[in-house]
Write a protein that holds these residues in place. Structure first.
Motif, PDB file in Angstrom:
ATOM      1  N   LYS A 126      51.503  27.517  39.526  1.00 33.57           N
ATOM      2  CA  LYS A 126      51.149  27.413  38.105  1.00 33.57           C
ATOM      3  C   LYS A 126      51.065  25.956  37.666  1.00 33.57           C
ATOM      4  N   LYS A 127      52.002  25.164  38.156  1.00 39.40           N
ATOM      5  CA  LYS A 127      52.012  23.748  37.786  1.00 39.40           C
ATOM      6  C   LYS A 127      50.715  23.063  38.250  1.00 39.40           C
ATOM      7  N   VAL A 128      50.315  23.325  39.481  1.00 36.48           N
ATOM      8  CA  VAL A 128      49.098  22.716  40.029  1.00 36.48           C
ATOM      9  C   VAL A 128      47.878  23.151  39.229  1.00 36.48           C
ATOM     10  N   PHE A 129      47.768  24.442  38.944  1.00 36.82           N
ATOM     11  CA  PHE A 129      46.577  24.963  38.265  1.00 36.82           C
ATOM     12  C   PHE A 129      46.544  24.584  36.789  1.00 36.82           C
ATOM     13  N   THR A 130      47.704  24.624  36.136  1.00 37.22           N
ATOM     14  CA  THR A 130      47.754  24.296  34.709  1.00 37.22           C
ATOM     15  C   THR A 130      47.314  22.863  34.456  1.00 37.22           C
ATOM     16  N   GLU A 131      47.688  21.972  35.363  1.00 38.40           N
ATOM     17  CA  GLU A 131      47.290  20.568  35.211  1.00 38.40           C
ATOM     18  C   GLU A 131      45.770  20.395  35.244  1.00 38.40           C
ATOM     19  N   LYS A 132      45.071  21.367  35.844  1.00 39.67           N
ATOM     20  CA  LYS A 132      43.608  21.321  35.918  1.00 39.67           C
ATOM     21  C   LYS A 132      42.951  22.228  34.886  1.00 39.67           C
ATOM     22  N   GLY A 133      43.764  22.781  33.978  1.00 44.40           N
ATOM     23  CA  GLY A 133      43.222  23.643  32.940  1.00 44.40           C
ATOM     24  C   GLY A 133      42.873  25.036  33.410  1.00 44.40           C
ATOM     25  N   MET A 134      43.446  25.440  34.539  1.00 43.98           N
ATOM     26  CA  MET A 134      43.174  26.765  35.097  1.00 43.98           C
ATOM     27  C   MET A 134      44.320  27.717  34.778  1.00 43.98           C
ATOM     28  N   THR A 135      44.042  29.010  34.887  1.00 46.00           N
ATOM     29  CA  THR A 135      45.033  30.035  34.591  1.00 46.00           C
ATOM     30  C   THR A 135      45.388  30.796  35.866  1.00 46.00           C
ATOM     31  N   LEU A 136      46.678  31.042  36.053  1.00 44.05           N
ATOM     32  CA  LEU A 136      47.130  31.860  37.177  1.00 44.05           C
ATOM     33  C   LEU A 136      47.550  33.220  36.649  1.00 44.05           C
ATOM     34  N   ALA A 137      46.856  34.269  37.089  1.00 43.65           N
ATOM     35  CA  ALA A 137      47.194  35.645  36.717  1.00 43.65           C
ATOM     36  C   ALA A 137      47.955  36.280  37.869  1.00 43.65           C
ATOM     37  N   THR A 138      49.186  36.738  37.586  1.00 46.62           N
ATOM     38  CA  THR A 138      50.025  37.285  38.654  1.00 46.62           C
ATOM     39  C   THR A 138      50.237  38.795  38.531  1.00 46.62           C
ATOM     40  N   ASP A 139      49.461  39.420  37.693  1.00 48.44           N
ATOM     41  CA  ASP A 139      49.593  40.873  37.506  1.00 48.44           C
ATOM     42  C   ASP A 139      48.352  41.600  38.013  1.00 48.44           C
ATOM     43  N   VAL A 140      47.698  41.001  39.020  1.00 51.06           N
ATOM     44  CA  VAL A 140      46.438  41.540  39.519  1.00 51.06           C
ATOM     45  C   VAL A 140      46.576  41.896  40.997  1.00 51.06           C
ATOM     46  N   ASP A 141      46.180  43.126  41.355  1.00 51.59           N
ATOM     47  CA  ASP A 141      46.174  43.560  42.747  1.00 51.59           C
ATOM     48  C   ASP A 141      44.843  44.240  43.027  1.00 51.59           C
ATOM     49  N   LEU A 142      43.808  43.424  43.261  1.00 52.05           N
ATOM     50  CA  LEU A 142      42.468  43.962  43.474  1.00 52.05           C
ATOM     51  C   LEU A 142      42.331  44.660  44.823  1.00 52.05           C
ATOM     52  N   ILE A 143      43.143  44.255  45.784  1.00 46.64           N
ATOM     53  CA  ILE A 143      43.076  44.866  47.112  1.00 46.64           C
ATOM     54  C   ILE A 143      43.323  46.379  47.027  1.00 46.64           C
ATOM     55  N   ALA A 144      44.281  46.767  46.186  1.00 43.96           N
ATOM     56  CA  ALA A 144      44.619  48.192  46.064  1.00 43.96           C
ATOM     57  C   ALA A 144      43.422  49.026  45.637  1.00 43.96           C
ATOM     58  N   ASP A 145      42.490  48.401  44.906  1.00 41.71           N
ATOM     59  CA  ASP A 145      41.331  49.147  44.405  1.00 41.71           C
ATOM     60  C   ASP A 145      40.312  49.459  45.496  1.00 41.71           C
ATOM     61  N   ILE A 146      40.295  48.672  46.580  1.00 47.33           N
ATOM     62  CA  ILE A 146      39.255  48.873  47.597  1.00 47.33           C
ATOM     63  C   ILE A 146      39.822  49.291  48.958  1.00 47.33           C
ATOM     64  N   TRP A 147      41.137  49.215  49.122  1.00 46.75           N
ATOM     65  CA  TRP A 147      41.769  49.589  50.400  1.00 46.75           C
ATOM     66  C   TRP A 147      42.016  51.097  50.378  1.00 46.75           C
ATOM     67  N   THR A 148      40.975  51.848  50.665  1.00 41.60           N
ATOM     68  CA  THR A 148      41.024  53.301  50.496  1.00 41.60           C
ATOM     69  C   THR A 148      41.810  54.013  51.599  1.00 41.60           C
ATOM     70  N   ASP A 149      41.922  53.406  52.761  1.00 38.14           N
ATOM     71  CA  ASP A 149      42.665  54.042  53.857  1.00 38.14           C
ATOM     72  C   ASP A 149      44.004  53.343  54.091  1.00 38.14           C
ATOM     73  N   ARG A 150      44.583  52.865  53.034  1.00 38.45           N
ATOM     74  CA  ARG A 150      45.851  52.134  53.121  1.00 38.45           C
ATOM     75  C   ARG A 150      46.947  53.040  53.700  1.00 38.45           C
ATOM     76  N   PRO A 151      47.752  52.524  54.649  1.00 41.29           N
ATOM     77  CA  PRO A 151      48.841  53.331  55.201  1.00 41.29           C
ATOM     78  C   PRO A 151      49.849  53.693  54.108  1.00 41.29           C
ATOM     79  N   PRO A 152      50.562  54.793  54.267  1.00 38.03           N
ATOM     80  CA  PRO A 152      51.554  55.184  53.258  1.00 38.03           C
ATOM     81  C   PRO A 152      52.784  54.290  53.313  1.00 38.03           C
ATOM     82  N   MET A 153      53.554  54.309  52.253  1.00 39.38           N
ATOM     83  CA  MET A 153      54.840  53.618  52.268  1.00 39.38           C
ATOM     84  C   MET A 153      55.732  54.265  53.321  1.00 39.38           C
ATOM     85  N   PRO A 154      56.434  53.467  54.131  1.00 39.17           N
ATOM     86  CA  PRO A 154      57.286  54.056  55.166  1.00 39.17           C
ATOM     87  C   PRO A 154      58.466  54.805  54.569  1.00 39.17           C
ATOM     88  N   ALA A 155      58.916  55.809  55.287  1.00 38.51           N
ATOM     89  CA  ALA A 155      60.012  56.640  54.783  1.00 38.51           C
ATOM     90  C   ALA A 155      60.936  57.060  55.922  1.00 38.51           C
TER      91      ALA A 155
END
Length: 592
Positions: A126-155
């Motif tokens: 965040k410090k590096v990006f903020t100094e350049k006027g950029m925003t860091l979004a940490t609530d985004v998980d785009l991989i989950a939207d396209i990883w259709t054959d994702r293995p299940p959580m282990p149990a």
């Protein structure tokens, strides 16, 4: 779905959310080195299977960063895709956050999943990006939207490790943790690291390949504890045992909820290097956060006497398996068609014959010829090659036994070694012996020992790109903190009872690699007017290759160590070997 199709789908998602760059690190909510398949997003996206690396996808670039250990492997595995390799650590190669800050524009948004990136790293980025006027979004998980054959959580089933092996009860360990908490003014402690949790609660499972842990979080207070774990993994016997120690079980998914309502009287200790940014942010803002290393991390690194005695016994069991394997490699008939992958299975079979063996401690590295120059090479059906009766062969492997974890590397020549190979092997051996025979004062750090392993290579203008040694767990993670022997100036004292590796190496790209690895235990030696001095007790039992050693390059002290070590190997292992293998080992351990 091929890699370029994945990149294209990601860019569509990014465009829809006005995201200029997506960062996909190697990570899970526990900051693990080895992760359950469910969390292998970077591997899924890039095709690169190494344990360390970060992928970045922008509107017009796709880049993979990884370190020296994986450069050759990464080039091979990302193949013809649009991903480009940036060799992390090489002169002139920026870290990904620096590259992004220099490449993108002010106002751009960079996204990453805050659950799998540590709080300290998110703060740094965040410090590096903020100094350049950029925003860091940490609530985004785009991989989950396209990883259709994702293995299940282990149990996998959670089960108790007997105090007979652990040496201390979970109650005793919790008391030690609470004592450490009180010294820093904390009344609550958040644990997210899987090996710390497994050690604290004497709990084991199979949620991560080759690592006997369960996916769990823990919250410890001064009078109780909460273990967040999938309830289907815990049987009634375990529930009852936990109740006796005032340990409550809650669902794995409820940790953020509980963190959010701790209250203003809470003083919570956590390690921002190992707590995901999302969990750090979930802590009730009225609570006070105390940033300190997990007490369990330091406590479990110092093995107790019960664990140490078990490790000594395990060294014999694992040594017998290794000698049987090396004997088989050398004496197999011409009709035995073997390859990198098949010999890995053979070694596993030899280990399975030993008492208390559970699983491998990591996927074995069986690297023949030019593959041995790749530090962490892992054979695949596409890369697998046969072992011929010539050339260098590096075998790096380990076992997880109820009585301890092992890690050993040996390098041999399957034919007649060249003068250069003998010289290189002997230089690596000299560094190994120098570490093994070191005496050092109390308070010495790993980076001070590291130079001992490199000095002989340095004199020849050579070096190796990995650390000389890492901590090893007790029937846990093969790589354990906080101590290491490496050039990194890590401010951690080498304390009595710490179990580490001693593994200098040398790698000639496209030709061969050499690594010689034993496990070593920090022990007390003599006390003088200048204070207490320490030494290493060797814990691994397996011969080196005398045919690869140039005796003229060794001093008398090194020769004496080599011969004494080989005598110990024969005496300790021969009773557990078949007569013909014992006779072979006697020849292999004959004095120089």
């Amino acid at each position: 779905m091929d890699t370029n199709k994945k990149i294209a789908l990601l860019r569509e998602k990014m465009a829809g959310k006005n995201i200029a760059a997506l960062v996909v690190p190697s990570g899970d909510p526990h900051q693990s080195e080895y992760m359950a398949d469910f969390w292998q997003a970077r591997q899924w996206l890039t095709g690169f299977t190494g344990s360390a690396g970060t992928a970045v996808v922008t509107r017009d670039a796709a880049i993979l960063w990884t370190d020296f250990r994986y450069w050759i492997q990464a080039v091979s595995q990302i193949g013809p895709s649009d991903f480009e390799l940036f060799k992390q650590g090489e002169s002139g190669v920026p870290e990904f956050e620096t590259w992004l800050s220099q490449t993108l524009s002010s106002g751009d948004t960079i996204a990453m999943d805050g659950k799998i990136v540590s709080a300290s790293n998110i703060k740094k980025y965040k410090k590096v990006f903020t100094e350049k006027g950029m925003t860091l979004a940490t609530d985004v998980d785009l991989i989950a939207d396209i990883w259709t054959d994702r293995p299940p959580m282990p149990a996998s089933r959670a089960w108790m490790l007997s105090d007979t092996y652990a040496g201390k009860t979970r109650g005793e360990k919790l008391d030690q943790i609470r004592s450490a908490m009180e010294k820093t003014g904390a009344n609550t402690h958040l644990m997210t690291t899987l090996d710390d949790i497994a050690w604290t609660f004497n709990l084991r499972g199979e949620d991560v390949r080759n690592t006997p842990v369960n996916l769990a979080f823990a919250l410890v207070t001064l009078d109780r504890a909460i273990l967040f774990i999938n309830p289907s993994k815990v049987d009634e016997t375990l529930v009852s045992a936990f109740e006796q120690d005032n340990i409550e079980l809650l669902a794995y998914t409820r940790v953020e909820e509980i963190l959010g309502r701790l209250g203003k009287e809470t003083r919570i200790r956590l390690d921002p290097d190992f707590v995901g940014g999302a969990f750090y942010q979930a802590v009730d803002p009225r609570a006070r956060i105390i940033e300190k290393i997990n007490p369990a991390t330091e406590l479990k690194a110092v093995k107790n006497e019960t664990e140490i005695n078990h490790v000594r016994q395990t060294a014999v069991k694992d040594g017998v398996a290794m000698v049987n394997f090396l004997h088989w490699i050398e004496t197999r008939t011409d009709s035995d068609q073997v390859s990198e992958m098949s010999v890995a299975k053979t070694l596993f079979d030899f280990r399975k014959q030993q008492p208390d063996f559970y699983i491998n401690s990591f996927d074995p590295i069986m690297a023949y010829g030019e593959h041995s120059a790749m530090c962490h090479y892992s054979a695949t059906p596409e890369s697998d090659v046969p072992l011929r009766r010539e050339g260098m062969f590096l075998t790096d492997s380990g076992g997880n036994y109820l009585t301890g974890t092992t890690d050993i590397t040996r390098t041999l020549n399957l034919g007649t070694p060249s003068k250069q190979e003998i010289k290189d092997y002997t230089l690596v051996l000299k560094g190994h012996i120098c570490v093994a025979t070191a005496f050092f004062p109390t308070g010495t750090k790993g980076f001070q020992i590291d130079t001992l392993a490199r000095q002989f290579l340095w004199k020849e203008g050579m070096n190796f790109g990995h650390g000389t040694g890492h901590g090893v767990g007790f029937f846990l993670c093969v790589h354990e903190g906080p101590a290491r022997i490496s050039p990194s100036p890590i401010d951690v004292e080498l304390k009595k009872g710490m179990l580490l590796t001693n593994e200098p190496g040398l790698y000639r790209e496209g030709r061969y690699g050499i690594r010689l690895e034993n496990m070593i235990l920090v022990a007390e030696d003599r006390k003088t007017e200048f204070g207490q001095f320490m030494r290493f007790e060797n814990m691994t039992l397996c011969h080196f290759e005398t045919s690869m050693v140039d005796k003229e390059m060794l001093c008398q002290e090194e020769i004496d160590y080599f011969n004494t070590y080989h005598q110990q190997v024969y005496e300790r292992l021969s009773p557990g070997l078949d007569p013909q293998v014992a006779a072979w080992l006697k020849q292999k351990t004959a004095p120089l």
